[in-house]
Design a protein around this motif. Structure first.
Motif, short mmCIF file in Angstrom:
data_model
loop_
_atom_site.label_atom_id
_atom_site.label_comp_id
_atom_site.label_asym_id
_atom_site.label_seq_id
_atom_site.Cartn_x
_atom_site.Cartn_y
_atom_site.Cartn_z
N VAL A 137 0.85 -1.19 0.00
CA VAL A 137 0.00 0.00 0.00
C VAL A 137 0.89 1.25 0.00
N THR A 138 0.61 2.17 -0.90
CA THR A 138 1.43 3.38 -1.02
C THR A 138 1.24 4.31 0.18
N VAL A 139 2.35 5.00 0.52
CA VAL A 139 2.28 5.98 1.61
C VAL A 139 1.91 7.36 1.08
N MET A 140 1.92 7.55 -0.25
CA MET A 140 1.55 8.86 -0.78
C MET A 140 1.05 8.75 -2.21
N ASN A 141 -0.24 8.81 -2.36
CA ASN A 141 -0.90 8.88 -3.66
C ASN A 141 -1.14 10.35 -3.95
N TYR A 142 -0.34 10.90 -4.86
CA TYR A 142 -0.33 12.35 -5.11
C TYR A 142 -1.19 12.65 -6.33
N ASN A 143 -2.13 13.59 -6.15
CA ASN A 143 -3.12 13.89 -7.18
C ASN A 143 -3.12 15.39 -7.46
N ALA A 144 -2.96 15.76 -8.73
CA ALA A 144 -2.88 17.18 -9.07
C ALA A 144 -3.78 17.48 -10.25
N GLN A 145 -4.39 18.66 -10.21
CA GLN A 145 -5.12 19.17 -11.36
C GLN A 145 -4.51 20.49 -11.78
N MET A 146 -4.26 20.63 -13.06
CA MET A 146 -3.65 21.83 -13.64
C MET A 146 -4.70 22.51 -14.51
N ARG A 147 -4.92 23.78 -14.22
CA ARG A 147 -5.90 24.54 -15.01
C ARG A 147 -5.30 25.89 -15.38
N ALA A 168 -5.68 19.70 -17.22
CA ALA A 168 -5.13 18.35 -17.20
C ALA A 168 -5.04 17.89 -15.75
N SER A 169 -4.94 16.59 -15.56
CA SER A 169 -4.76 16.04 -14.22
C SER A 169 -3.72 14.92 -14.28
N ILE A 170 -3.16 14.63 -13.13
CA ILE A 170 -2.12 13.60 -13.08
C ILE A 170 -2.16 12.93 -11.72
N ARG A 171 -1.79 11.65 -11.70
CA ARG A 171 -1.69 10.90 -10.45
C ARG A 171 -0.36 10.18 -10.44
N GLN A 172 0.33 10.24 -9.31
CA GLN A 172 1.58 9.52 -9.17
C GLN A 172 1.77 9.12 -7.71
N SER A 173 2.58 8.09 -7.51
CA SER A 173 2.91 7.65 -6.15
C SER A 173 4.37 8.01 -5.88
N ALA A 198 -6.72 2.31 -3.19
CA ALA A 198 -7.97 3.00 -2.86
C ALA A 198 -8.42 3.93 -3.98
N LEU A 199 -7.46 4.61 -4.59
CA LEU A 199 -7.79 5.58 -5.64
C LEU A 199 -6.92 5.31 -6.86
N PRO A 200 -7.21 4.25 -7.61
CA PRO A 200 -6.33 3.87 -8.72
C PRO A 200 -6.28 4.91 -9.83
N PHE A 201 -7.32 5.73 -9.98
CA PHE A 201 -7.33 6.75 -11.02
C PHE A 201 -7.22 8.16 -10.45
N GLY A 202 -6.82 8.22 -9.19
CA GLY A 202 -6.58 9.52 -8.60
C GLY A 202 -7.79 10.09 -7.89
N LEU A 203 -7.52 11.05 -7.05
CA LEU A 203 -8.58 11.71 -6.28
C LEU A 203 -9.45 12.58 -7.18
N PHE A 204 -8.84 13.24 -8.15
CA PHE A 204 -9.59 14.13 -9.05
C PHE A 204 -9.87 13.47 -10.40
N GLY A 205 -9.15 12.40 -10.70
CA GLY A 205 -9.15 11.82 -12.03
C GLY A 205 -7.74 11.93 -12.59
N ASN A 206 -7.53 11.37 -13.78
CA ASN A 206 -6.18 11.32 -14.34
C ASN A 206 -6.24 11.37 -15.86
N SER A 207 -5.59 12.38 -16.41
CA SER A 207 -5.45 12.46 -17.88
C SER A 207 -4.01 12.20 -18.28
N ASN A 208 -3.19 11.72 -17.34
CA ASN A 208 -1.76 11.49 -17.58
C ASN A 208 -1.05 12.77 -18.00
N GLY A 209 -1.56 13.89 -17.50
CA GLY A 209 -0.91 15.17 -17.79
C GLY A 209 -1.25 15.76 -19.14
N VAL A 210 -2.16 15.12 -19.89
CA VAL A 210 -2.53 15.61 -21.22
C VAL A 210 -3.63 16.67 -21.06
#
Length: 764
Positions: free
Chosen positions: A424-434, A473-478, A486-498
């Protein structure tokens, strides 16, 4: 919504009767005034009554008593008298205004119940902040030092016709001091508790006789945090670290041309903001917001740089025709890192990084062929580019294990390192760029005509067209490389930075009309109606069940219809006013309290009503009074959040029903060269809720604050003052909920405790 209390009707009747049945001496004054210069014409400074208050709420100079708009004006002298250095302090003296200075990057401005505190890069302002004619409204750059200010005007009600740029419920208009042709200056030093150190310098110097002059002001202010952070050795929260500077060059080639070039710079590096958990206590502590916290992020804090260039030109084209232009550029770069769970456990972290650039131009023509007839018209161009990243990191070991919540405060804290044989990851990092790219064009005209030297009609109209583009765009990384469970596609969602992009155009009209009638030259009654529009928004969301590009929703413009009536009276050195208002909102733009970070939506309908009163002036020689009271009943009439909860009938966030202030400043000669000075301010506000769902435990009960100061001043320009802010050490909250609220872990931000200090000033 509650009805207005019956006391209001009684007060209104008494006030109206008192004004209409004035003494014979007042009528005699009116008769003597006939044939004099009409009161609506502002006299040159050297001919004015020293107690006359002049405002520019209608984009031209007028006496306060003549303006059919509720406005509170604070002169630079008054700011100095009451030691007002920030916008939070300013709000203590202004009816209907509440400024929540949570941090320099995140501030909330509440006027007549409506709050502007949205950190989204795509949102438009509802309360406009103009400094020297340039829009400073976007949240990350809105708060600035109030240093060497000529005057501040808080104009209540929709002002979109004359000000534009989202002035839906009001405007804060700040004008700084400009250079003069006399050498002058001052230096002040302040020290106080929590290692407070504040040094300020101002200098004004003429360079070329009556043609060129310069003025500069600088401040360095630093104070340790008022909250101990036990999770980090020597850690403090809620501190100050600010450098502010401004320089102005004035060029007056002829008597008809004045050109001011203003450069402003502010840099802030305060420690982190307190976000203390009210669920999980620190080791050996408790969950009170007023005791030491334990926030575990050593890198938390704020870094902000704001600078701008303003070119203000005034040209008298003819005796009755003038041109004003404002050209501006601003750049804001800010980063804030915070502890989202407010505990010593590495559970939730938050980051926001923003870069704003804006360019603007406004041209304004004023034609006044006679004192009773004025036409003001012009146009503006505004362009901004905002790049913003907001991110939340979650420790899934606590999410999949166990952690207390407000609903289950006794739940054990358990970190699960593996689940079903998977790490289990200790940090699932979720970002949205607008990114927000918006261009706004507008044109307006306002006509004012006085009949019989008593009846004045004002009417105006503005057309605005916005072209808004949002890239998202949004991105998720560990951080540890472990795939999330728990959140395989991220807290906000994930567009892989596209990035995906969407453009939309919004256009609207904002009219206003007002009528005023002079019962006496210094006694005016008025009524007005205005339409306010907050431009629409292109917002973005992402799927949380698959990798996908952003989908866009168009948030419609919000509309308010505002109705108000009031009385203004100047008697001797005193100025009094009383305003009643009512407004109705449709398509109110709000952050949905049931979603992570709160998605932007149209709430449906809302309304507000109330009244505001103020009295200010020299009561007796040497004793100055400034007092105000506001009653506001404002909230949602139709609002369902995304979870289906019916929030209709709830009060607005940060909207006290009652707000009152009393300020007294006294100066008395002790000897021929020595004066005694004293000041006291009493401020009160009733209960406020911190979120739209109006949860009882996310509220602040009514409270009062007392500030005092006593000092001496000498004929050679020096002064010294000892002061105490929050004299009785009142415990109160600035906010409660915040990031942790979405995870059942609301956090609290306390207000400032009692702080004593000593201030020395030398003018020359």
């Amino acid at each position: 919504m509650k009805p207005l209390p019956s006391a209001i009707a009684f007060l209104s009747s008494v006030a109206t009767a008192g004004l209409l049945f004035s003494t014979p001496a007042a009528y005699a004054q009116a008769e003597r005034a006939e044939g004099d210069t009409p009161a609506s014409q502002v006299q040159p400074p050297e001919q004015r009554d020293e107690n006359e208050i002049v405002v520019t709420a209608q984009q031209r100079e007028q006496r306060l008593v003549d303006v059919p708009v509720p406005v509170t004006q604070m002169s630079g002298e008054l700011l100095d008298t009451f030691r007002i250095q920030g916008m939070g302090e300013l709000s203590l003296y202004t009816p209907g205004l509440l400024v929540q200075e949570q941090s320099v990057q995140r501030s909330g401005f509440n006027l007549r119940g409506l709050t502007q505190d949205d950190s989204s890069p795509v949102s438009e302002p509802s309360i406009s902040i103009f400094v020297d004619g340039i829009d400073n409204s976007r949240q990350a750059g809105a708060v600035s030092e109030l240093l060497d200010v000529n005057n501040i005007q808080v104009i209540r009600g929709p002002q979109g016709t004359l000000f534009g740029r989202g002035s839906v419920i009001g405007v804060l208009a700040i004008e700084t001091q400009r250079p003069t042709n006399e050498f002058s200056g001052s230096i002040s030093a302040e020290v106080g508790e929590y290692d407070l150190f504040n040094i300020t310098g101002i200098v004004n110097a003429p360079l070329v006789d009556d043609k060129l002059a310069v003025r500069a002001a600088v401040r360095f202010k630093k104070r340790d945090g008022v909250v101990e952070n036990t999770a980090i050795p020597g850690g403090r929260l809620n501190g100050i670290d600010t450098f502010y500077g401004r320089s102005t060059i004035r060029f007056t080639p002829t008597d008809r041309i004045t050109s001011d070039l203003i450069f402003t710079y502010q840099e802030d590096h305060p420690p982190a903001t307190q976000f203390k958990s009210i669920v999980v206590p620190p080791a050996g502590g408790d969950v009170s917001p007023f005791t030491p916290a334990a926030q575990d992020r050593p890198d938390a804090g704020i870094d902000r740089t704001v600078w701008g260039l303003t070119w203000d030109n005034r040209i008298e084209l003819a005796d009755d025709l003038s041109l004003r232009s404002f050209t501006g550029f601003r750049r804001v770069k800010a980063a804030e890192r915070w502890d989202g769970d407010g505990t010593a456990y590495a559970y939730i972290i938050g980051n926001q990084f923003t870069l704003q650039k804006q360019y603007s131009e406004e041209l304004r023509l004023t034609w006044q062929p006679d004192p009773g007839f004025t036409i003001t018209g012009g146009g503006s161009w505004f362009h901004e580019k905002v790049e913003d990243t907001i991110a939340l990191g979650l420790n899934e070991q606590y999410m999949l294990g166990s952690f207390p919540t407000i609903a289950a405060p006794t739940r054990p804290i358990t970190a699960v390192a593996s689940l079903g044989g998977r790490p289990v990851t200790v940090m699932n990092y979720n970002a949205q760029m607008r990114n927000n790219d918006r261009t706004s064009l507008s044109a307006y005209v306002n006509v004012s005509k006085t009949f019989f030297d008593r009846l004045t009609i004002d009417a105006g109209l503005r057309y605005t067209r916005d072209d808004a583009t949002t890239d998202a765009a949004s991105i998720r990384q560990s951080f540890d490389g472990v795939a999330p469970i728990a959140l395989p596609f991220g807290l906000f969602g994930n567009s892989n930075g596209v990035f995906a992009s969407r453009n939309n155009k919004f256009s609207f009209w904002t009219p206003r009309a007002a009528v005023s009638f002079k019962i006496l030259p210094d006694l005016n009654v008025y009524a007005g109606v205005a339409r306010g529009l907050r431009s629409g928004v292109v917002d973005a969301t992402w799927s949380r069940t698959a990798i996908s590009l952003a989908s866009f929703n168009i948030v419609q413009p919000e509309e308010v219809m505002n109705y108000e009536a009031g009385i203004k009276w100047k008697f001797g050195p005193m100025n009094a006013d009383l305003t009643f208002f009512k407004y109705d909102y449709t398509n109110l733009q709000v952050r949905d309290p049931s979603t992570i970070l709160g998605s932007l939506t149209n709430a449906g309908k809302a309304e507000g009503k109330g009244f505001e009163a103020s009295l200010r002036g020299e009561v007796v020689p040497g004793l100055n009074l400034i007092t105000s009271y506001a009653y506001t009943d404002a909230g949602y009439t139709l609002f369902f959040d995304a979870s289906g909860r019916n929030l209709s009938g709830n009060r607005f966030r940060l909207s006290p029903e009652h707000k009152a202030s009393l300020g007294l400043a006294y100066e008395r000669p002790v000897t021929e060269t020595l004066n005694l000075t004293a000041r006291v301010t009493e401020f009160y506000q009733s209960e406020t809720f911190f979120n739209a769902d109006n949860l009882p435990y996310e509220s602040q009960g009514g409270y009062a604050l007392t500030n005092i100061g006593i000092g001496l001043s000498g004929a050679s320009g020096w002064s010294v003052e000892a002061y105490v802010n929050n004299l009785f050490d009142q415990e109160y909250l600035l906010d409660l909920g915040n990031t942790g609220k979405s995870f059942g872990l609301p956090t609290a931000i306390r207000g400032e405790p009692r702080i004593a200090g000593l201030r020395f000033t030398q003018n020359f």
